[in-house]
Design a protein around this motif. Structure first.
Motif, PDB file in Angstrom:
ATOM      1  N   GLN A 184      -4.803   1.985   9.578  1.00 39.04           N
ATOM      2  CA  GLN A 184      -5.885   1.630  10.496  1.00 39.04           C
ATOM      3  C   GLN A 184      -7.049   1.042   9.701  1.00 39.04           C
ATOM      4  OE1 GLN A 184      -6.936   5.234  12.437  1.00 39.04           O
ATOM      5  NE2 GLN A 184      -7.950   6.133  10.677  1.00 39.04           N
ATOM      6  N   LYS A 185      -7.910   0.321  10.395  1.00 33.62           N
ATOM      7  CA  LYS A 185      -9.045  -0.290   9.715  1.00 33.62           C
ATOM      8  C   LYS A 185      -9.967   0.791   9.168  1.00 33.62           C
ATOM      9  CE  LYS A 185      -8.893  -4.332  12.638  1.00 33.62           C
ATOM     10  NZ  LYS A 185      -9.545  -5.089  13.714  1.00 33.62           N
ATOM     11  N   PRO A 186     -10.425   0.645   7.912  1.00 33.68           N
ATOM     12  CA  PRO A 186     -11.264   1.680   7.317  1.00 33.68           C
ATOM     13  C   PRO A 186     -12.496   1.983   8.166  1.00 33.68           C
ATOM     14  CG  PRO A 186     -10.537   0.155   5.640  1.00 33.68           C
ATOM     15  CD  PRO A 186     -10.108  -0.415   6.964  1.00 33.68           C
ATOM     16  N   ASP A 231     -19.115  -4.067   9.689  1.00 38.67           N
ATOM     17  CA  ASP A 231     -20.548  -4.170   9.446  1.00 38.67           C
ATOM     18  C   ASP A 231     -20.786  -4.700   8.024  1.00 38.67           C
ATOM     19  OD1 ASP A 231     -20.124  -2.100   7.715  1.00 38.67           O
ATOM     20  OD2 ASP A 231     -21.431  -0.672   8.712  1.00 38.67           O
ATOM     21  N   LEU A 270     -15.107   3.313   7.195  1.00 37.60           N
ATOM     22  CA  LEU A 270     -16.304   2.987   6.413  1.00 37.60           C
ATOM     23  C   LEU A 270     -16.906   1.639   6.805  1.00 37.60           C
ATOM     24  CD1 LEU A 270     -17.895   4.048   3.864  1.00 37.60           C
ATOM     25  CD2 LEU A 270     -16.534   2.467   2.529  1.00 37.60           C
ATOM     26  N   PHE A 271     -16.058   0.719   7.308  1.00 36.77           N
ATOM     27  CA  PHE A 271     -16.516  -0.640   7.586  1.00 36.77           C
ATOM     28  C   PHE A 271     -16.919  -0.831   9.049  1.00 36.77           C
ATOM     29  CE2 PHE A 271     -13.118  -2.004   4.265  1.00 36.77           C
ATOM     30  CZ  PHE A 271     -13.863  -1.423   3.267  1.00 36.77           C
ATOM     31  N   GLN A 272     -16.791   0.217   9.862  1.00 40.76           N
ATOM     32  CA  GLN A 272     -17.035   0.061  11.299  1.00 40.76           C
ATOM     33  C   GLN A 272     -18.528   0.131  11.607  1.00 40.76           C
ATOM     34  OE1 GLN A 272     -14.534  -0.675  13.151  1.00 40.76           O
ATOM     35  NE2 GLN A 272     -12.981  -0.244  11.605  1.00 40.76           N
ATOM     36  N   PRO A 273     -19.011  -0.781  12.419  1.00 42.71           N
ATOM     37  CA  PRO A 273     -20.443  -0.748  12.776  1.00 42.71           C
ATOM     38  C   PRO A 273     -20.792   0.412  13.691  1.00 42.71           C
ATOM     39  CG  PRO A 273     -19.321  -2.583  13.843  1.00 42.71           C
ATOM     40  CD  PRO A 273     -18.317  -1.931  12.957  1.00 42.71           C
ATOM     41  N   SER A 309      -6.191  -4.372   7.684  1.00 49.58           N
ATOM     42  CA  SER A 309      -5.065  -3.821   8.437  1.00 49.58           C
ATOM     43  C   SER A 309      -4.229  -4.893   9.132  1.00 49.58           C
ATOM     44  CB  SER A 309      -5.599  -2.815   9.467  1.00 49.58           C
ATOM     45  OG  SER A 309      -4.593  -1.915   9.838  1.00 49.58           O
ATOM     46  N   VAL A 362      -6.194   3.335   5.066  1.00 46.32           N
ATOM     47  CA  VAL A 362      -5.162   2.324   4.799  1.00 46.32           C
ATOM     48  C   VAL A 362      -3.771   2.948   4.922  1.00 46.32           C
ATOM     49  CG1 VAL A 362      -4.127   0.893   2.993  1.00 46.32           C
ATOM     50  CG2 VAL A 362      -6.582   0.794   3.386  1.00 46.32           C
ATOM     51  N   VAL A 391     -11.335   5.348   2.358  1.00 48.00           N
ATOM     52  CA  VAL A 391     -10.753   4.036   2.656  1.00 48.00           C
ATOM     53  C   VAL A 391      -9.235   4.084   2.467  1.00 48.00           C
ATOM     54  CG1 VAL A 391     -10.640   1.624   1.916  1.00 48.00           C
ATOM     55  CG2 VAL A 391     -12.850   2.767   2.076  1.00 48.00           C
ATOM     56  N   ALA A 415     -21.954   4.444   3.116  1.00 50.77           N
ATOM     57  CA  ALA A 415     -21.962   3.865   1.777  1.00 50.77           C
ATOM     58  C   ALA A 415     -23.402   3.611   1.308  1.00 50.77           C
ATOM     59  CB  ALA A 415     -21.166   2.565   1.768  1.00 50.77           C
ATOM     60  N   ILE A 416     -24.280   3.293   2.260  1.00 53.84           N
ATOM     61  CA  ILE A 416     -25.673   3.010   1.897  1.00 53.84           C
ATOM     62  C   ILE A 416     -26.346   4.251   1.304  1.00 53.84           C
ATOM     63  CG2 ILE A 416     -27.922   2.251   2.799  1.00 53.84           C
ATOM     64  CD1 ILE A 416     -25.861   0.078   2.971  1.00 53.84           C
ATOM     65  N   GLU A 473     -20.117   3.510  13.042  1.00 53.36           N
ATOM     66  CA  GLU A 473     -20.375   4.699  12.233  1.00 53.36           C
ATOM     67  C   GLU A 473     -21.780   4.619  11.629  1.00 53.36           C
ATOM     68  OE1 GLU A 473     -18.049   7.320  11.183  1.00 53.36           O
ATOM     69  OE2 GLU A 473     -17.092   6.618  13.006  1.00 53.36           O
ATOM     70  N   GLY A 504     -18.735  -3.379   5.171  1.00 52.19           N
ATOM     71  CA  GLY A 504     -17.382  -3.928   5.200  1.00 52.19           C
ATOM     72  C   GLY A 504     -17.344  -5.360   4.698  1.00 52.19           C
TER      73      GLY A 504
END
Lengths: 203, 203, 203
Positions: free
Chosen positions: C143-145, A30, C147-150, A142, C139, C135, C156-157, C152, A33
């Motif tokens: 696996q992909k963080p 998103d 935090l960056f997954q849409p 990753s 790592v 994060v 961070a905002i 979730e 990211g």
């Protein structure tokens, strides 16, 4: 001259950031990211350089305007990519990236020499400054760093050669700005030739 | 005595680097990847130690000769591995690595104590110095760190015990070099026993 | 007041550490892995903040008691999880984590402002302090963080908004502790609403 280098710097930072945006989108991240990967790709190398050489404040803390540029770029790019509109030309990006490769290498070497690092570590700091952002981008996505793949034309090697050119010119007493320009030119040329003729490491 | 420790240090750095070369090759990286992983495995722990404790210049910037050794080792090893000639004996490597485990642990603890870190963080800095290079190697190869796998015999635990031995001897007023030697001996022995009898953590 | 903040801090560190323990277990790591991931999740953000701002000694070197707390927590949690007894309530953990999000953000911003960082980098240092541990956890688990997954809800905002609240109050001349409390309250509220109503970034 100063402003000429500033233009290269801004373009290079944006080209690095853009490669981060594309990669982050490819992995379905998103906007948090996308922005993080853009920042990391653009500033990862310079931050590593400053931390390794104990140089503070960090580049992006002092020149925070770059953060704003990257923020704007990422927002636009993420929106456009969403509608599958990749307006960027692969060739243009490669050319800007090759300019940045030379510029970041020279900046890393220059700062390391200023801090009295021996020559070989100084050259390696130059290479890291230019390449570490991309490695960090791949680690956060990753995947195995593209820098290490035998399918990619030489990239770190161009930076390494550029670093030694800079060191040579510096030892010969050239003015820093002239050494910087020549280093950028050589690295750029080498990288463009490498992509054009698909130079790869023999092993 | 000094030169005895220097020999252990060089052997250990090379053993760590070699494990990086083998890993990088297993993932099909080119020579840039091989060299990077070799450097990272050998110097990652010491660099983390110096950055965490704010100690500059970094080890590999000051002692750049090590970079040359690793470069030579990686070039030879990468060539030999290409022809499937792994001349290294698994047992010899394990023994050298176990020596390095003790040496790096002691160096981390010693420097942390010098900088007046409390005992527990000092012990952890010792363990990190000895193990972080391997973790970074695995992260750059995009795989789960081997250090954390329950299938591997205890490794970090040996370093942790060695760290406390060093701290104990230091508090008892032993000379640093003597404490270092005993720490290496204990860690080495523990690690060799762990591999021989396949000690694992119960959970 | 001081002790009220200390309680939030301890709870938040433990909540972060616990999320590391659960993640490490899910990946089948042994106790060394569990402990490492717990430490990294809890202290990764604060360590990055201190390294980026050149602030020494590091948080966990000075306040080593936290290491003991995390050690105890990890040992208990790893044992309980082994018998599939996850006594923790998902909701309680989320609430504590949301408190920690605000606290760590404010601590990052506050320290960055003290060191005269410009406002935008200061806000980003706050966000990094609060989010980088997670994060790094992802790592190290290869696996992909998250935090960056849409998928979730925004995380961070919330920290970013909280950071600007803190900056605003600081510029308006509020006492640091009051600014801290308001920042925690706003971040907490925002995060709880985000989870409750599943706020996501539009792109």
């Amino acid at each position: 001259m100063r402003s000429f280098l500033s233009i290269i710097e801004i373009l290079a930072v944006l080209a690095f950031a853009y490669s981060g945006v594309v990669e982050a989108r490819r992995h379905g991240f998103d906007f948090v990211g996308v922005l993080t990967i853009a920042f990391v790709t653009a500033f990862g190398g310079g931050t590593l350089r400053d931390v390794l050489l104990n140089r503070h404040p960090l580049y992006w803390i002092e020149h925070w305007q770059f953060l704003v540029y990257i923020f704007a770029l990422s927002a636009c790019a993420a929106l456009l990519l969403r509608f599958n509109q990749d307006f960027s030309s692969r060739r243009t990006l490669m050319l800007i990236d090759a300019l940045g490769l030379g510029l970041f290498t020279a900046s890393g070497v220059g700062i390391a020499l200023e801090m009295n690092a021996p020559l070989l570590p100084a050259a390696l700091v130059g290479v890291m400054t230019a390449t570490f952002g991309g490695v960090l981008r791949d680690v956060l996505c990753s995947q195995k760093p593209r820098l290490f793949q035998p399918t990619e034309p030489i990239y770190a090697i161009c930076a390494f050669v550029g670093a030694w050119i800079y060191i040579l010119l510096d030892r010969l007493g050239f003015l820093p700005e002239l050494a910087l320009l020549i280093c950028i030119a050589v690295t750029f040329l080498l990288r463009v030739l490498a992509v054009r003729f698909n130079f790869k490491l023999p092993f």
